[in-house]
Design a protein around this motif. Structure first.
Motif, PDB file in Angstrom:
ATOM      1  N   ALA A 120      40.752  46.565  36.285  1.00 29.07           N
ATOM      2  CA  ALA A 120      39.525  46.357  37.061  1.00 29.07           C
ATOM      3  C   ALA A 120      39.317  44.873  37.347  1.00 29.07           C
ATOM      4  O   ALA A 120      38.933  44.489  38.460  1.00 29.07           O
ATOM      5  CB  ALA A 120      38.324  46.936  36.313  1.00 29.07           C
ATOM      6  N   ALA A 121      39.585  44.027  36.365  1.00 32.50           N
ATOM      7  CA  ALA A 121      39.440  42.577  36.559  1.00 32.50           C
ATOM      8  C   ALA A 121      40.400  42.071  37.631  1.00 32.50           C
ATOM      9  O   ALA A 121      40.033  41.228  38.457  1.00 32.50           O
ATOM     10  CB  ALA A 121      39.677  41.850  35.241  1.00 32.50           C
ATOM     11  N   ALA A 122      41.616  42.588  37.649  1.00 38.67           N
ATOM     12  CA  ALA A 122      42.592  42.176  38.666  1.00 38.67           C
ATOM     13  C   ALA A 122      42.100  42.542  40.062  1.00 38.67           C
ATOM     14  O   ALA A 122      42.239  41.751  41.008  1.00 38.67           O
ATOM     15  CB  ALA A 122      43.950  42.818  38.382  1.00 38.67           C
ATOM     16  N   ILE A 123      41.506  43.712  40.198  1.00 36.62           N
ATOM     17  CA  ILE A 123      40.960  44.130  41.491  1.00 36.62           C
ATOM     18  C   ILE A 123      39.830  43.189  41.913  1.00 36.62           C
ATOM     19  O   ILE A 123      39.757  42.758  43.065  1.00 36.62           O
ATOM     20  CB  ILE A 123      40.468  45.594  41.416  1.00 36.62           C
ATOM     21  CG1 ILE A 123      41.664  46.535  41.280  1.00 36.62           C
ATOM     22  CG2 ILE A 123      39.611  45.951  42.629  1.00 36.62           C
ATOM     23  CD1 ILE A 123      41.292  47.968  40.933  1.00 36.62           C
ATOM     24  N   VAL A 124      38.959  42.858  40.977  1.00 35.09           N
ATOM     25  CA  VAL A 124      37.832  41.966  41.280  1.00 35.09           C
ATOM     26  C   VAL A 124      38.338  40.592  41.698  1.00 35.09           C
ATOM     27  O   VAL A 124      37.872  40.022  42.694  1.00 35.09           O
ATOM     28  CB  VAL A 124      36.873  41.862  40.073  1.00 35.09           C
ATOM     29  CG1 VAL A 124      35.872  40.738  40.265  1.00 35.09           C
ATOM     30  CG2 VAL A 124      36.160  43.187  39.859  1.00 35.09           C
ATOM     31  N   LEU A 125      39.288  40.055  40.961  1.00 39.35           N
ATOM     32  CA  LEU A 125      39.808  38.723  41.297  1.00 39.35           C
ATOM     33  C   LEU A 125      40.496  38.708  42.656  1.00 39.35           C
ATOM     34  O   LEU A 125      40.402  37.723  43.389  1.00 39.35           O
ATOM     35  CB  LEU A 125      40.755  38.234  40.205  1.00 39.35           C
ATOM     36  CG  LEU A 125      40.059  37.796  38.921  1.00 39.35           C
ATOM     37  CD1 LEU A 125      41.087  37.518  37.831  1.00 39.35           C
ATOM     38  CD2 LEU A 125      39.189  36.579  39.164  1.00 39.35           C
ATOM     39  N   ALA A 126      41.167  39.802  43.003  1.00 41.34           N
ATOM     40  CA  ALA A 126      41.811  39.883  44.320  1.00 41.34           C
ATOM     41  C   ALA A 126      40.767  39.910  45.436  1.00 41.34           C
ATOM     42  O   ALA A 126      40.973  39.333  46.503  1.00 41.34           O
ATOM     43  CB  ALA A 126      42.704  41.118  44.394  1.00 41.34           C
ATOM     44  N   GLY A 127      39.641  40.551  45.171  1.00 44.53           N
ATOM     45  CA  GLY A 127      38.597  40.672  46.186  1.00 44.53           C
ATOM     46  C   GLY A 127      37.594  39.538  46.198  1.00 44.53           C
ATOM     47  O   GLY A 127      36.860  39.361  47.173  1.00 44.53           O
ATOM     48  N   GLN A 128      37.533  38.784  45.119  1.00 46.05           N
ATOM     49  CA  GLN A 128      36.574  37.678  44.993  1.00 46.05           C
ATOM     50  C   GLN A 128      37.306  36.413  44.540  1.00 46.05           C
ATOM     51  O   GLN A 128      37.060  35.895  43.446  1.00 46.05           O
ATOM     52  CB  GLN A 128      35.484  38.026  43.962  1.00 46.05           C
ATOM     53  CG  GLN A 128      34.643  39.212  44.297  1.00 46.05           C
ATOM     54  CD  GLN A 128      33.653  38.897  45.404  1.00 46.05           C
ATOM     55  OE1 GLN A 128      33.406  37.755  45.754  1.00 46.05           O
ATOM     56  NE2 GLN A 128      33.085  39.939  45.978  1.00 46.05           N
ATOM     57  N   PRO A 129      38.203  35.876  45.349  1.00 46.87           N
ATOM     58  CA  PRO A 129      38.987  34.719  44.899  1.00 46.87           C
ATOM     59  C   PRO A 129      38.126  33.502  44.553  1.00 46.87           C
ATOM     60  O   PRO A 129      38.526  32.678  43.730  1.00 46.87           O
ATOM     61  CB  PRO A 129      39.922  34.433  46.074  1.00 46.87           C
ATOM     62  CG  PRO A 129      39.324  35.127  47.241  1.00 46.87           C
ATOM     63  CD  PRO A 129      38.533  36.286  46.707  1.00 46.87           C
ATOM     64  N   ASP A 130      36.934  33.407  45.125  1.00 45.52           N
ATOM     65  CA  ASP A 130      36.058  32.277  44.808  1.00 45.52           C
ATOM     66  C   ASP A 130      35.488  32.356  43.394  1.00 45.52           C
ATOM     67  O   ASP A 130      34.926  31.384  42.895  1.00 45.52           O
ATOM     68  CB  ASP A 130      34.926  32.167  45.833  1.00 45.52           C
ATOM     69  CG  ASP A 130      34.108  33.433  45.954  1.00 45.52           C
ATOM     70  OD1 ASP A 130      34.711  34.524  46.020  1.00 45.52           O
ATOM     71  OD2 ASP A 130      32.871  33.340  45.992  1.00 45.52           O
ATOM     72  N   TRP A 131      35.637  33.495  42.729  1.00 46.83           N
ATOM     73  CA  TRP A 131      35.192  33.618  41.344  1.00 46.83           C
ATOM     74  C   TRP A 131      36.205  33.032  40.368  1.00 46.83           C
ATOM     75  O   TRP A 131      35.902  32.871  39.191  1.00 46.83           O
ATOM     76  CB  TRP A 131      34.937  35.075  40.984  1.00 46.83           C
ATOM     77  CG  TRP A 131      33.677  35.633  41.560  1.00 46.83           C
ATOM     78  CD1 TRP A 131      32.828  35.031  42.444  1.00 46.83           C
ATOM     79  CD2 TRP A 131      33.126  36.917  41.305  1.00 46.83           C
ATOM     80  NE1 TRP A 131      31.787  35.859  42.750  1.00 46.83           N
ATOM     81  CE2 TRP A 131      31.944  37.031  42.067  1.00 46.83           C
ATOM     82  CE3 TRP A 131      33.521  37.989  40.514  1.00 46.83           C
ATOM     83  CZ2 TRP A 131      31.149  38.170  42.045  1.00 46.83           C
ATOM     84  CZ3 TRP A 131      32.733  39.126  40.495  1.00 46.83           C
ATOM     85  CH2 TRP A 131      31.558  39.212  41.255  1.00 46.83           C
ATOM     86  N   GLY A 132      37.401  32.725  40.820  1.00 47.88           N
ATOM     87  CA  GLY A 132      38.442  32.215  39.939  1.00 47.88           C
ATOM     88  C   GLY A 132      38.011  30.933  39.237  1.00 47.88           C
ATOM     89  O   GLY A 132      37.304  30.099  39.800  1.00 47.88           O
ATOM     90  N   ARG A 133      38.399  30.787  38.005  1.00 46.87           N
ATOM     91  CA  ARG A 133      38.109  29.603  37.198  1.00 46.87           C
ATOM     92  C   ARG A 133      39.391  29.181  36.487  1.00 46.87           C
ATOM     93  O   ARG A 133      40.373  29.919  36.454  1.00 46.87           O
ATOM     94  CB  ARG A 133      37.034  29.894  36.135  1.00 46.87           C
ATOM     95  CG  ARG A 133      35.682  30.348  36.659  1.00 46.87           C
ATOM     96  CD  ARG A 133      34.949  29.215  37.382  1.00 46.87           C
ATOM     97  NE  ARG A 133      33.553  29.493  37.653  1.00 46.87           N
ATOM     98  CZ  ARG A 133      33.096  30.196  38.683  1.00 46.87           C
ATOM     99  NH1 ARG A 133      33.933  30.742  39.531  1.00 46.87           N
ATOM    100  NH2 ARG A 133      31.799  30.367  38.863  1.00 46.87           N
TER     101      ARG A 133
END
Length: 128
Positions: free
Chosen positions: A88-101
């Motif tokens: 689920a986290a991988a899906i979120v990161l793919a869809g919300q790249p601006d959330w990356g830290r």
């Protein structure tokens, strides 16, 4: 007297309410530590993430467990569920790249009564 399906439905509603309350409490706990809550109950094709929080350097995917006993809360995050959370986290990161830290971690927060037990970096995406 209620039939079995009505009892199960009532139990699900109570569990849902308890879970939402626990997630609100944990979101407040992270906010008090300087994190911003990016999402609550974020649904993905792989499953639901209870909380996604971040500060300037760290993105945290949080699994919240409210139980009557600490041991049952800890045991409730089995390897299968960890794999689902990572997916689920991988899906979120793919869809919300601006959330990356710079750092990403998975925390498990256990609520037992009024006590908050946070397990920071409880598991890694590459754990078996």
């Amino acid at each position: 007297m209620r039939n079995e399906s009505e009892r199960r439905a009532a139990a699900r509603r109570r569990a849902e309410h308890r879970g939402r309350d626990a997630e609100r409490r944990v979101a407040g706990w992270y906010a008090a530590q300087g994190f911003v809550v990016l999402a609550q109950r974020l649904r993905t094709a792989a499953g639901e993430l209870d909380l996604v929080v971040a500060d300037r350097t760290t993105l945290v995917f949080v699994e919240v467990k409210a139980r009557n006993a600490l041991r049952s809360a800890i045991e409730s995050v089995a390897p299968r569920q960890r794999r689902r959370l990572v997916a689920a986290a991988a899906i979120v990161l793919a869809g919300q790249p601006d959330w990356g830290r710079a750092e990403t971690r998975f925390d498990v927060v256990l609520l037992v009564g009024d006590d908050v037990h946070a397990i920071r970096d409880a598991f890694r995406a590459d754990d078996p």
